[in-house]
Write an enzyme that holds these catalytic residues in place. Structure first.
Site, PDB file in Angstrom:
ATOM      1  N   HIS A   1      82.239  -3.117   5.845  1.00  0.00           N
ATOM      2  CA  HIS A   1      81.011  -2.478   6.303  1.00  0.00           C
ATOM      3  C   HIS A   1      81.256  -1.563   7.501  1.00  0.00           C
ATOM      4  O   HIS A   1      81.309  -2.002   8.651  1.00  0.00           O
ATOM      5  CB  HIS A   1      79.947  -3.506   6.661  1.00  0.00           C
TER       6      HIS A   1
ATOM      7  N   ASP B   1      79.698   2.157   9.007  1.00  0.00           N
ATOM      8  CA  ASP B   1      78.519   3.024   8.859  1.00  0.00           C
ATOM      9  C   ASP B   1      78.807   4.491   9.177  1.00  0.00           C
ATOM     10  O   ASP B   1      77.948   5.189   9.711  1.00  0.00           O
ATOM     11  CB  ASP B   1      77.395   2.516   9.769  1.00  0.00           C
TER      12      ASP B   1
ATOM     13  N   GLU C   1      73.070  -0.187   1.750  1.00  0.00           N
ATOM     14  CA  GLU C   1      72.598  -1.235   2.638  1.00  0.00           C
ATOM     15  C   GLU C   1      71.077  -1.376   2.561  1.00  0.00           C
ATOM     16  O   GLU C   1      70.358  -1.094   3.504  1.00  0.00           O
ATOM     17  CB  GLU C   1      73.039  -0.950   4.077  1.00  0.00           C
TER      18      GLU C   1
ATOM     19  N   HIS D   1      67.167  -4.797   3.740  1.00  0.00           N
ATOM     20  CA  HIS D   1      67.640  -4.532   5.095  1.00  0.00           C
ATOM     21  C   HIS D   1      66.681  -5.218   6.059  1.00  0.00           C
ATOM     22  O   HIS D   1      66.436  -6.413   5.953  1.00  0.00           O
ATOM     23  CB  HIS D   1      67.771  -3.033   5.350  1.00  0.00           C
TER      24      HIS D   1
ATOM     25  N   HIS E   1      71.534  -9.744   5.721  1.00  0.00           N
ATOM     26  CA  HIS E   1      70.235  -9.150   6.073  1.00  0.00           C
ATOM     27  C   HIS E   1      69.035  -9.829   5.414  1.00  0.00           C
ATOM     28  O   HIS E   1      67.898  -9.556   5.804  1.00  0.00           O
ATOM     29  CB  HIS E   1      70.178  -7.658   5.744  1.00  0.00           C
TER      30      HIS E   1
ATOM     31  N   HIS F   1      78.322  -8.316   5.951  1.00  0.00           N
ATOM     32  CA  HIS F   1      78.535  -8.300   7.409  1.00  0.00           C
ATOM     33  C   HIS F   1      77.542  -9.259   8.068  1.00  0.00           C
ATOM     34  O   HIS F   1      76.411  -8.901   8.343  1.00  0.00           O
ATOM     35  CB  HIS F   1      78.419  -6.887   7.981  1.00  0.00           C
TER      36      HIS F   1
ATOM     37  N   ASP G   1      80.762  -3.616  10.934  1.00  0.00           N
ATOM     38  CA  ASP G   1      79.542  -2.879  11.324  1.00  0.00           C
ATOM     39  C   ASP G   1      79.824  -1.809  12.370  1.00  0.00           C
ATOM     40  O   ASP G   1      78.905  -1.319  13.036  1.00  0.00           O
ATOM     41  CB  ASP G   1      78.439  -3.814  11.828  1.00  0.00           C
TER      42      ASP G   1
END
Length: 427
Positions: free
Chosen positions: A80, A82, A188, A215, A257, A278, A348
Site C-alpha cells: 500500500h 499512495d 482503496e 474506506h 478500513h 494496511h 501507507d
C-alpha cells in the site's frame, strides 16, 4: 619409428625425480595465499560463501547487515503506497512538474522516489488509487477520478520504463528482475466502483490485485470502521455478491478500513485467502482501523490462508509520538497471534500526514527489518515478511479464480440505488 627392441634398451625412470617442479611450487604458493583469509575466518561451516565474504573484507554480521542481506535477495513488497493520489494532490497529475529519477523539487516532497526506492530495497509495490468518499451535495466523480489515477500508473510505466513494470500476476511478481520496481494496481474503497459490479470487472481486466471493501465511509456494499454509520449492518446483499466477484476474478478482498462486523461477514463467505492491505494491531493501540485479536485468530485458523500487511508508516494508528520500535511492536503482536507466515508490509507511505520516528520514508525499510532481526526473527521469517507471504497468498487467490471461472457465472446483481437498471428488469 621406434622398434620393440629399442624400447627394451631405454633406461628406467629415475627413482629420485625432483619433489618440486617450478609449476608445483607456483601452485602451492597461490594456494597458500588463498588460505590466508580462511585461516583468519577460522574455517566456518559454509566455507564457500564465507570465503567470498572474507576476501571482500569480512561479512557484515550486524542486525542492519543481516537485514540488507535478506532484502538484497528478497526486496520489500509493499502492498500500500499512495503515490497516485500524492501526485494528484501535489502536482495535479502534471508529469512536467516532477521527476522521480532526479527528484525535482529536491528533496522530493513525498515519501517515494527512485533513489529512495533503491536505498530502501523496495522491489514491489501496489500503487493504490484513492478518491474521497462522494459528497451528497455534489456529483459523484469517483469512477472518473479512479480512472485518472490508474492512468497515472500506466503513464509512470511509460515515462520510466527502466524503473517500473506493471505486473498482473503472482508469477510476474516472483520472476521480474529486481532491477525494476514491480508495480501492482489496487483500489482503496468500493465507492470507486460507482455502484457497479461491471466497473469491478473492467478494473480487474486492467489488472487490479485488491479492492478495499470500504474506506472511511459506508457505501452500498459495506460499512466502514471510521466515520461509518453501520448502514448495511456489515455487508449488504450486493456486497456479498461483490465478494463473490472478487473471488471469481482473483482480486484480493481487502478488509482494511472496514468495520469489525463487515470483516467477520466477509471472512464467512470469502472463498479466497484473507487479506488486510494496511492495518495494525488493536491490542497495541486501540484504534478502529487496527485489527482486534479475534480477527487475528481467524486469520491464523483460516483454511484458505491469508496475510495482514502491517501499516508501518501511519503514526496515527500507533499512538502519541510513535517510533520505528512501535511499528515493530505491531508486527510482532500480529505475528504472535496469527503466525509469522501471515504478516507483510503495507506501509501507507504518501498517504499519511506523519510517520513514526525512524520510518520517515521508504529508504528506512532496512532499519525496520534490522529491529526485528534483533528481536529474534530469522532471515527466513524476514524474507516471508518482506514479500514471500504476500506472493503465496496472491497465488492462492489466482488459483481460486481459475476454479470459480470454470464453475460459476458472473453476478448480475445491482444495488437498490441503480434504478436505471432495475426499472428495465421489471423491479
Amino acid at each position: 619409428m621406434t622398434s620393440k627392441s629399442e624400447f627394451a634398451q631405454l633406461p628406467n625412470p629415475s627413482p629420485k625425480a625432483p619433489i618440486f617442479s617450478w609449476g608445483k611450487l607456483i601452485k602451492l604458493a597461490l594456494a597458500s595465499l588463498l588460505l590466508i583469509p580462511l585461516i583468519h575466518c577460522q574455517f566456518p561451516r559454509e566455507i564457500a560463501s564465507h570465503f567470498r565474504d572474507c576476501v571482500r573484507g569480512g561479512k557484515d554480521t550486524t542486525p542492519l547487515g543481516a537485514a540488507i542481506d535478506v532484502l538484497t535477495k528478497f526486496p520489500v513488497l509493499d502492498s500500500h503506497l499512495d503515490l497516485p493520489i500524492a501526485l494528484r494532490e501535489e502536482f495535479g497529475l502534471d508529469f512536467a512538474a516532477f521527476n522521480l529519477t532526479t527528484p525535482t523539487p529536491s528533496p522530493f516532497p513525498m515519501h517515494i522516489d527512485f533513489q529512495r526506492t533503491r536505498k530502501g530495497h523496495l522491489g514491489s509495490a501496489s500503487f493504490s488509487s484513492f478518491v474521497e468518499c462522494p459528497s451528497p451535495d455534489s456529483a459523484d466523480t469517483s469512477v472518473r477520478d479512479t480512472l485518472e489515477q490508474l492512468d497515472t500508473v500506466f503513464l509512470l510505466e511509460e515515462e520510466y520504463p527502466d524503473y517500473i513494470k506493471i505486473v498482473r500476476s503472482a508469477h510476474e511478481l516472483d520472476t521480474l528482475s529486481h532491477r525494476k520496481l514491480a508495480v501492482m494496481l489496487s483500489l482503496e474503497g468500493a465507492h470507486q466502483l460507482g455502484d457497479s459490479l461491471s466497473a469491478l470487472r473492467l478494473y480487474a481486466r486492467l489488472g487490479i490485485k485488491y479492492l478495499t471493501l470500504a474506506h472511511n465511509c459506508d457505501n452500498v456494499f459495506a460499512d466502514a470502521a471510521v466515520e461509518g454509520q453501520r448502514s448495511n449492518g456489515g455487508l449488504s446483499d450486493v456486497g456479498r455478491e461483490l465478494v463473490g466477484e472478487l473471488n471469481r476474478y482473483g482480486v484480493l478482498v481487502d478488509i482494511s478500513h472496514v468495520s469489525d462486523e463487515t470483516a467477520h461477514q466477509a471472512i464467512d463467505i470469502n472463498k479466497g485467502p484473507l487479506f488486510w492491505s494496511h492495518s495494525g494491531a488493536r491490542a497495541i493501540y486501540d484504534h478502529p482501523r487496527n485489527v482486534p485479536d479475534d480477527l487475528l485468530v481467524r486469520l491464523r485458523d483460516n483454511p484458505n490462508d491469508g496475510v495482514l500487511q502491517v501499516v508501518v508508516a501511519a503514526a496515527d494508528f500507533m499512538g502519541d509520538s510513535p517510533s520505528l520500535r512501535d511499528a515493530a511492536d505491531h508486527i510482532e503482536h500480529i505475528a504472535s497471534v496469527a503466525g509469522k507466515a501471515h504478516v507483510g508490509i503495507g506501509s501507507d507511505f504518501d498517504g499519511v500526514p506523519t510517520t513514526p520516528e525512524g520510518l520517515e520514508d521508504i529508504s528506512t525499510y532496512p532499519a525496520l527489518f534490522a529491529e526485528l532481526y534483533k528481536r529474534g526473527w530469522t532471515k527466513a521469517e524476514l524474507a516471508g515478511l518482506a514479500r514471500k507471504n504476500f506472493i503465496r497468498v496472491l497465488k492462492k487467490a489466482e488459483s481460486v479464480s481459475r476454479s470459480l471461472k470454470r464453475t460459476s457465472a458472473p453476478s448480475m446483481a445491482v444495488p437498490p440505488t441503480r434504478h436505471d437498471l432495475l426499472n428495465n428488469r421489471g423491479q
